[in-house]
Design an enzyme around this catalytic site. Structure first.
Site, PDB file in Angstrom:
ATOM      1  N   HIS A 254       2.294   3.313  -9.132  1.00 56.01           N
ATOM      2  CA  HIS A 254       2.081   1.801  -9.283  1.00 56.01           C
ATOM      3  C   HIS A 254       3.217   1.341 -10.057  1.00 56.01           C
ATOM      4  O   HIS A 254       3.639   0.356  -9.919  1.00 56.01           O
ATOM      5  CB  HIS A 254       0.775   1.707 -10.123  1.00 56.01           C
ATOM      6  CG  HIS A 254      -0.319   2.073  -9.135  1.00 56.01           C
ATOM      7  ND1 HIS A 254      -0.297   1.760  -8.024  1.00 56.01           N
ATOM      8  CD2 HIS A 254      -1.413   2.797  -9.729  1.00 56.01           C
ATOM      9  CE1 HIS A 254      -1.675   2.394  -7.406  1.00 56.01           C
ATOM     10  NE2 HIS A 254      -2.070   3.197  -8.610  1.00 56.01           N
TER      11      HIS A 254
ATOM     12  N   ASP B 206       0.901  -1.254  -0.114  1.00 57.42           N
ATOM     13  CA  ASP B 206       0.023  -0.222  -0.165  1.00 57.42           C
ATOM     14  C   ASP B 206       0.917   1.415   0.006  1.00 57.42           C
ATOM     15  O   ASP B 206       1.993   1.295   0.667  1.00 57.42           O
ATOM     16  CB  ASP B 206      -0.919  -0.113   1.308  1.00 57.42           C
ATOM     17  CG  ASP B 206      -1.957   0.995   1.396  1.00 57.42           C
ATOM     18  OD1 ASP B 206      -2.188   1.296  -0.029  1.00 57.42           O
ATOM     19  OD2 ASP B 206      -2.888   1.345   1.954  1.00 57.42           O
TER      20      ASP B 206
ATOM     21  N   LEU C 293      10.134 -20.469  -4.900  1.00 58.83           N
ATOM     22  CA  LEU C 293       9.196 -19.725  -4.420  1.00 58.83           C
ATOM     23  C   LEU C 293       7.851 -19.681  -5.168  1.00 58.83           C
ATOM     24  O   LEU C 293       7.691 -19.552  -6.176  1.00 58.83           O
ATOM     25  CB  LEU C 293       9.623 -18.256  -4.364  1.00 58.83           C
ATOM     26  CG  LEU C 293       8.651 -17.539  -3.862  1.00 58.83           C
ATOM     27  CD1 LEU C 293       8.715 -17.305  -2.123  1.00 58.83           C
ATOM     28  CD2 LEU C 293       9.101 -15.983  -4.292  1.00 58.83           C
TER      29      LEU C 293
HETATM   30  C1  IPE Z   1      -5.560  -2.699  -0.233  1.00 59.29           C
HETATM   31  O1  IPE Z   1      -5.132  -1.415  -0.216  1.00 59.29           O
HETATM   32  C2  IPE Z   1      -5.383  -3.253  -1.340  1.00 59.29           C
HETATM   33  C3  IPE Z   1      -4.266  -3.435  -2.198  1.00 59.29           C
HETATM   34  C4  IPE Z   1      -2.853  -3.192  -1.787  1.00 59.29           C
HETATM   35  C5  IPE Z   1      -4.214  -4.243  -3.672  1.00 59.29           C
HETATM   36  P1  IPE Z   1      -6.385  -0.075  -0.540  1.00 59.29           P
HETATM   37  O2  IPE Z   1      -5.448   1.226  -0.556  1.00 59.29           O
HETATM   38  O3  IPE Z   1      -7.195  -0.543  -1.685  1.00 59.29           O
HETATM   39  O4  IPE Z   1      -6.946  -0.264   1.001  1.00 59.29           O
HETATM   40  P2  IPE Z   1      -7.809   0.822   1.489  1.00 59.29           P
HETATM   41  O5  IPE Z   1      -8.902   1.416   0.739  1.00 59.29           O
HETATM   42  O6  IPE Z   1      -6.899   1.975   2.154  1.00 59.29           O
HETATM   43  O7  IPE Z   1      -8.527   0.313   2.777  1.00 59.29           O
HETATM   44  C1  IPE Z   2      -1.550   0.240  -3.515  1.00 56.72           C
HETATM   45  O1  IPE Z   2      -1.334   1.803  -3.310  1.00 56.72           O
HETATM   46  C2  IPE Z   2      -1.922  -0.458  -4.631  1.00 56.72           C
HETATM   47  C3  IPE Z   2      -3.164  -0.792  -5.022  1.00 56.72           C
HETATM   48  C4  IPE Z   2      -4.098  -0.585  -3.971  1.00 56.72           C
HETATM   49  C5  IPE Z   2      -3.628  -1.153  -6.231  1.00 56.72           C
HETATM   50  P1  IPE Z   2      -2.631   2.797  -3.275  1.00 56.72           P
HETATM   51  O2  IPE Z   2      -2.987   3.037  -4.862  1.00 56.72           O
HETATM   52  O3  IPE Z   2      -3.553   2.275  -2.579  1.00 56.72           O
HETATM   53  O4  IPE Z   2      -1.842   3.982  -2.612  1.00 56.72           O
HETATM   54  P2  IPE Z   2      -2.453   4.843  -1.634  1.00 56.72           P
HETATM   55  O5  IPE Z   2      -3.112   4.082  -0.524  1.00 56.72           O
HETATM   56  O6  IPE Z   2      -3.594   5.676  -2.324  1.00 56.72           O
HETATM   57  O7  IPE Z   2      -1.332   5.903  -1.217  1.00 56.72           O
HETATM   58 MG    MG Z   3      -4.007   2.505  -0.709  1.00 58.72          MG
END
Ligand code: IPE
Ligand code: IPE
Ligand code: MG
Length: 253
Positions: free
Chosen positions: A50, A33, A144
């Protein structure tokens, strides 16, 4: 010496000999995240985060292999992430193909097997094809297990399991009397996999966001404020070392 195409290089399991080898988590799951915030901090579009995160995936796959972790489950796209702007979702759906285009040869060399959990059939065609190709290519590898949670949601997984289990009871394939926790686990996407020993979440959020609700019942949790694109082999090892110090009691003493 003859030229070898990368796919045909000898497979090898890489090793990190400087890492204490006792009490290594068998299965590590990561909620990757913070990509969006990483990009925002730099005045870049979210997708730049990303893209940067994709390279970190490769580094952590390598680190996990070296440390002798057997299963690495990475939360890449949740069933709730469809709520994001169309352009971001489209980009995220292109990333697996891009990732595999660059790194599949290296995965092959390192004996990594690629699998997924989640609603695979609901992914766009181009995503599904690229990932299916990687699964087929790597299915004979026994290093892995790199398990991508792609269009994954734990509640969806559990509902799906309940429906399939009930259908099997209806058709007398299964008897209600014999259903126990192990039977139920067999209906989940994670069928056949041990539960995560260690769950890592980056970016400072301390929640599950619909990830592996059933499977993490007794997992050890490890949180860091570091955003996923800044995550590194070193931080991964810190989490492993922390895990190595923990005492898991499973309700005992
Ligand atoms: C969780 O992250 C999903 C992934 C890392 C793929 P999100 O960014 O979607 O989660 P929330 O919305 O902060 O709970
Ligand atoms: C995690 O990073 C990747 C996915 C959920 C696909 P985020 O896109 O949720 O990044 P933040 O949480 O908005 O910073
Ligand atoms: Mg996120």
């Amino acid at each position: 010496m003859s030229f070898k195409f990368p796919f045909f290089k000898n497979k090898q399991n890489i090793k990190d000999d400087h890492f204490a080898s006792d009490n290594i988590p068998n299965h590590v799951a990561i909620i990757m995240d913070g990509n969006g915030r990483w990009a925002k901090k730099r005045g870049l579009p979210r997708i730049a985060g990303h893209k940067e995160g994709m390279d970190v995936v490769k580094k952590i796959v390598r680190a996990a292999s070296k440390c002798n972790v057997k299963i690495l489950t990475l939360y890449a796209f949740s069933t709730e992430n469809w709520k994001r702007p169309k352009s971001e979702v489209e980009y995220l759906m292109k990333l697996p193909k891009e990732f595999l285009h660059i790194y599949l040869p290296e995965m092959m060399e390192n004996n990594v097997r690629i699998e997924t959990i989640g609603d695979f059939d609901a992914l766009p065609d181009h995503t599904r094809k690229a990932v299916q190709y990687a699964k087929d290519q790597t299915k004979g590898n026994d290093g892995l297990l790199l398990n991508f949670a792609l269009n994954y949601g734990s509640r969806f997984e559990i509902m799906r399991a309940v429906k399939q289990l009930m259908a099997d009871i209806d058709s007398s394939e299964l008897s209600m009397d014999t259903v126990d926790e192990n039977t139920f686990s067999e209906y989940l996407y994670t069928k056949g996999l041990s539960d995560p020993d260690l769950l890592i979440r980056t970016s400072g959020e301390q929640r599950l966001s619909n990830f592996l609700l059933w499977q993490v019942a007794y997992s050890e949790f490890w949180f860091t404020d570091v955003l996923w694109p800044d995550f590194s082999e070193e931080i991964f090892k810190t989490a492993l070392q922390d895990y190595q110090q923990r005492k898991r009691r499973y309700g005992g003493i």
